[in-house]
Scaffold this motif. Sequence first.
Motif, PDB file in Angstrom:
ATOM      1  N   GLY A  17       0.788  -1.222   0.000  1.00 12.00           N
ATOM      2  CA  GLY A  17       0.000   0.000   0.000  1.00 12.00           C
ATOM      3  C   GLY A  17       0.825   1.280   0.000  1.00 12.00           C
ATOM      4  O   GLY A  17       0.304   2.350   0.277  1.00 12.00           O
ATOM      5  N   TYR A  18       2.108   1.191  -0.339  1.00 11.43           N
ATOM      6  CA  TYR A  18       2.946   2.388  -0.390  1.00 11.43           C
ATOM      7  C   TYR A  18       2.583   3.214  -1.620  1.00 11.43           C
ATOM      8  O   TYR A  18       2.258   2.664  -2.668  1.00 11.43           O
ATOM      9  CB  TYR A  18       4.431   2.022  -0.442  1.00 11.43           C
ATOM     10  N   PRO A  19       2.675   4.553  -1.534  1.00 10.62           N
ATOM     11  CA  PRO A  19       2.357   5.399  -2.693  1.00 10.62           C
ATOM     12  C   PRO A  19       3.456   5.310  -3.745  1.00 10.62           C
ATOM     13  O   PRO A  19       4.607   5.643  -3.489  1.00 10.62           O
ATOM     14  CB  PRO A  19       2.283   6.802  -2.076  1.00 10.62           C
ATOM     15  N   MET A  20       3.103   4.846  -4.923  1.00 10.79           N
ATOM     16  CA  MET A  20       4.095   4.619  -5.970  1.00 10.79           C
ATOM     17  C   MET A  20       4.703   5.911  -6.511  1.00 10.79           C
ATOM     18  O   MET A  20       5.755   5.877  -7.131  1.00 10.79           O
ATOM     19  CB  MET A  20       3.455   3.828  -7.115  1.00 10.79           C
ATOM     20  N   ASP A  21       4.067   7.054  -6.283  1.00  8.22           N
ATOM     21  CA  ASP A  21       4.589   8.318  -6.797  1.00  8.22           C
ATOM     22  C   ASP A  21       5.398   9.093  -5.762  1.00  8.22           C
ATOM     23  O   ASP A  21       5.854  10.201  -6.028  1.00  8.22           O
ATOM     24  CB  ASP A  21       3.442   9.185  -7.311  1.00  8.22           C
ATOM     25  N   ALA A  23       8.525  10.286  -3.373  1.00  5.16           N
ATOM     26  CA  ALA A  23       9.980  10.339  -3.467  1.00  5.16           C
ATOM     27  C   ALA A  23      10.601   9.486  -2.372  1.00  5.16           C
ATOM     28  O   ALA A  23      11.702   8.964  -2.526  1.00  5.16           O
ATOM     29  CB  ALA A  23      10.468  11.778  -3.345  1.00  5.16           C
ATOM     30  N   ALA A  24       9.880   9.336  -1.266  1.00  3.10           N
ATOM     31  CA  ALA A  24      10.354   8.530  -0.133  1.00  3.10           C
ATOM     32  C   ALA A  24       9.187   8.331   0.826  1.00  3.10           C
ATOM     33  O   ALA A  24       8.201   9.061   0.777  1.00  3.10           O
ATOM     34  CB  ALA A  24      11.499   9.232   0.591  1.00  3.10           C
ATOM     35  N   VAL A  25       9.295   7.328   1.670  1.00  2.00           N
ATOM     36  CA  VAL A  25       8.330   7.132   2.752  1.00  2.00           C
ATOM     37  C   VAL A  25       9.099   6.910   4.047  1.00  2.00           C
ATOM     38  O   VAL A  25      10.206   6.368   4.049  1.00  2.00           O
ATOM     39  CB  VAL A  25       7.362   5.941   2.514  1.00  2.00           C
ATOM     40  N   LEU A  26       8.505   7.375   5.096  1.00  2.00           N
ATOM     41  CA  LEU A  26       9.076   7.192   6.424  1.00  2.00           C
ATOM     42  C   LEU A  26       8.178   6.217   7.165  1.00  2.00           C
ATOM     43  O   LEU A  26       6.983   6.451   7.314  1.00  2.00           O
ATOM     44  CB  LEU A  26       9.136   8.530   7.170  1.00  2.00           C
ATOM     45  N   ALA A  47       4.369  15.420  15.441  1.00  2.00           N
ATOM     46  CA  ALA A  47       5.702  15.791  14.960  1.00  2.00           C
ATOM     47  C   ALA A  47       5.799  15.640  13.447  1.00  2.00           C
ATOM     48  O   ALA A  47       6.350  16.511  12.752  1.00  2.00           O
ATOM     49  CB  ALA A  47       6.764  14.933  15.649  1.00  2.00           C
ATOM     50  N   CYS A  48       5.258  14.556  12.913  1.00  2.00           N
ATOM     51  CA  CYS A  48       5.312  14.332  11.476  1.00  2.00           C
ATOM     52  C   CYS A  48       4.493  15.369  10.722  1.00  2.00           C
ATOM     53  O   CYS A  48       4.962  15.930   9.721  1.00  2.00           O
ATOM     54  CB  CYS A  48       4.821  12.924  11.132  1.00  2.00           C
ATOM     55  N   PRO A  53       4.427  17.097   5.559  1.00  4.15           N
ATOM     56  CA  PRO A  53       4.556  16.036   4.549  1.00  4.15           C
ATOM     57  C   PRO A  53       3.583  16.276   3.399  1.00  4.15           C
ATOM     58  O   PRO A  53       2.559  16.948   3.563  1.00  4.15           O
ATOM     59  CB  PRO A  53       4.172  14.771   5.323  1.00  4.15           C
ATOM     60  N   SER A  54       3.906  15.729   2.238  1.00  2.00           N
ATOM     61  CA  SER A  54       2.991  15.873   1.104  1.00  2.00           C
ATOM     62  C   SER A  54       1.736  15.029   1.300  1.00  2.00           C
ATOM     63  O   SER A  54       0.683  15.335   0.762  1.00  2.00           O
ATOM     64  CB  SER A  54       3.690  15.489  -0.196  1.00  2.00           C
TER      65      SER A  54
END
Length: 112
Positions: A17-21, A23-26, A47-48, A53-54
Motif C-alpha cells: 500500500g505504499y504510494p508509488m509516486d 519520493a520517499a516514505v518514512l 511531529a510528522c 509532509p505531502s
Amino acid sequence: MLDGVMLRMVEEATHAGYPMDAAAVLLIELEGIREVVETQVEQVRAACLSSGPSSSAWRARPRSATCWERPQERVRRRGRVSPSYYVQDGVVPRTRIAATLQFIARVAASTV
C-alpha cells in the motif's frame, strides 16, 4: 525510510500500500504497552504533520503484520530493477535527510 526506488520495488513485490509516486516514505513502528503506545502515536503524528509532509497515512498493525521486510528479501528483489543497483545502509542526521535525498537523485540522474 525507503527512498522512491526501494519503495516501488517493495510495493511491486508485496502490495503493502505504499504510494508509488512518492519520493520517499518514512516508516515508524512503535511497540509497548497499549496506553503508552497510544500516547506515543499521537506525539509522533503531531511531529510528522508539523514538518509538512505531502501526504500521510496511519495504520495500526499487529506485530505479526509488520510493514518491515526482512533484509534478505530486499536484497533478492533488487535484481528486478538492475543487476548493478547498489544499496548501502547509512546514517543521515535528520536535519540533512532532504538534502541527502536530493544529492542522491542528482547523482543517479547524472549516471544514467
